[in-house]
Write a protein that holds these residues in place. Structure first.
Motif, PDB file in Angstrom:
ATOM      1  N   LEU A  97       0.843  -1.195   0.000  1.00  0.00           N
ATOM      2  CA  LEU A  97       0.000   0.000   0.000  1.00  0.00           C
ATOM      3  C   LEU A  97       0.877   1.244   0.000  1.00  0.00           C
ATOM      4  O   LEU A  97       1.668   1.457   0.921  1.00  0.00           O
ATOM      5  N   GLU A  98       0.727   2.051  -1.033  1.00  0.00           N
ATOM      6  CA  GLU A  98       1.595   3.223  -1.208  1.00  0.00           C
ATOM      7  C   GLU A  98       0.824   4.315  -1.949  1.00  0.00           C
ATOM      8  O   GLU A  98       0.223   4.052  -2.987  1.00  0.00           O
ATOM      9  N   PRO A  99       0.827   5.563  -1.445  1.00  0.00           N
ATOM     10  CA  PRO A  99       0.025   6.613  -2.079  1.00  0.00           C
ATOM     11  C   PRO A  99       0.647   7.268  -3.311  1.00  0.00           C
ATOM     12  O   PRO A  99      -0.089   7.819  -4.138  1.00  0.00           O
ATOM     13  N   LEU A 100       1.967   7.254  -3.466  1.00  0.00           N
ATOM     14  CA  LEU A 100       2.604   7.995  -4.557  1.00  0.00           C
ATOM     15  C   LEU A 100       2.700   7.177  -5.840  1.00  0.00           C
ATOM     16  O   LEU A 100       3.176   6.036  -5.830  1.00  0.00           O
ATOM     17  N   LEU A 101       2.293   7.777  -6.951  1.00  0.00           N
ATOM     18  CA  LEU A 101       2.232   7.070  -8.232  1.00  0.00           C
ATOM     19  C   LEU A 101       3.590   6.573  -8.694  1.00  0.00           C
ATOM     20  O   LEU A 101       3.722   5.440  -9.165  1.00  0.00           O
ATOM     21  N   ARG A 102       4.636   7.400  -8.570  1.00  0.00           N
ATOM     22  CA  ARG A 102       5.944   6.967  -9.057  1.00  0.00           C
ATOM     23  C   ARG A 102       6.454   5.756  -8.283  1.00  0.00           C
ATOM     24  O   ARG A 102       7.166   4.913  -8.823  1.00  0.00           O
ATOM     25  N   ARG A 103       6.053   5.644  -7.030  1.00  0.00           N
ATOM     26  CA  ARG A 103       6.451   4.485  -6.239  1.00  0.00           C
ATOM     27  C   ARG A 103       5.623   3.258  -6.593  1.00  0.00           C
ATOM     28  O   ARG A 103       6.155   2.154  -6.696  1.00  0.00           O
TER      29      ARG A 103
END
Length: 242
Positions: A97-103
């Motif tokens: 679960l990660e909010p940033l698109l590049r990640r």
């Protein structure tokens, strides 16, 4: 222009930790040292110590994770600890679960390249997916936030009697003492500090274990989960490319 730091070969203990999946761990380390640095997911100074400080330090968390459970790695970033955990534990069902698109783009590339079919990448914040992401047995996290704030995000994602495992450093005991009031409000029933990786990592990896009771997150979060479930809004999963 500064010359890129060289990725060292895996230490002997990496074979013990990753077993037959060591080639995949090596490929992941190479991706972190290359694309991970270029995209700003890790700092270039971390490359020489990727194995000891990051991959092995995270992989030994598996010692504290029960067999065959569902796991959500909150704030997964470059995939730590979720990816190393997935490499050593194919029995787990893991959500990164990660909010940033590049990640999340990087994470999905890693998952596809390494063939990690038991791993799903979801873009979003913990509070955004509450109710639409199925509650999990275990929440993991590393270097995301102080324990009291981290618990506010991670504990509500747990199913009843689940547990949060937070990789912490020398401040683990101090953070735990400072977070006790917040943890109590979240329905936490037991806490402990574990040392994992005996004979494999030096220093040992320190884990704060937080165990919840029947109502993880407390009454307020139970109501939020129910409301979110009624709306039927799914989390923003990063879909596998065909």
């Amino acid at each position: 222009m500064t010359e890129a730091a060289e990725l060292p070969p895996p230490p002997p203990t990496a074979r013990t930790v990753f077993g037959d999946h060591l080639p995949h761990a090596v490929r992941y380390a190479e991706l972190l040292a290359d694309a991970g640095v270029r995209r700003g997911l890790i700092g270039p100074r971390e490359v020489p110590r990727l194995w000891e400080r990051h991959l092995l330090n995270c992989a030994v968390l598996s010692e504290a994770v029960p067999q065959g459970v569902s796991v959500c790695d909150v704030g997964s970033g470059a995939g730590l600890p979720g990816i190393p955990l997935a490499l050593v534990r194919s029995d787990l069902r893991i959500t990164l679960l990660e909010p940033l698109l590049r990640r999340t783009n990087f994470l999905q590339e890693v998952v596809e390249l390494l063939g990690l079919d038991h791993v799903t990448v979801v873009r979003g914040r913990a509070e955004e997916v509450l109710g639409s992401l199925s509650p999990v047995h275990v929440v993991t996290a590393r270097a995301v936030a102080p324990l009291d704030r981290l618990a506010g995000w991670g504990v509500p994602l747990l199913r009843p009697y689940g547990e949060m495992l937070a990789l912490k450093g020398d401040t683990a005991e101090e953070e735990l003492r400072g977070a006790r009031a917040a943890l109590s409000k979240l329905g936490v029933e037991r806490t402990s500090v574990l040392q994992v990786g005996e004979g494999l990592v030096d220093p040992l990896s320190t884990v704060v274990k937080v165990e919840v009771g029947e109502s993880p997150g407390g009454v307020r979060f139970a109501a939020k989960r129910a409301k979110a479930a009624r709306t039927g809004r799914p989390p923003k999963a990063v879909r596998r490319r065909r």
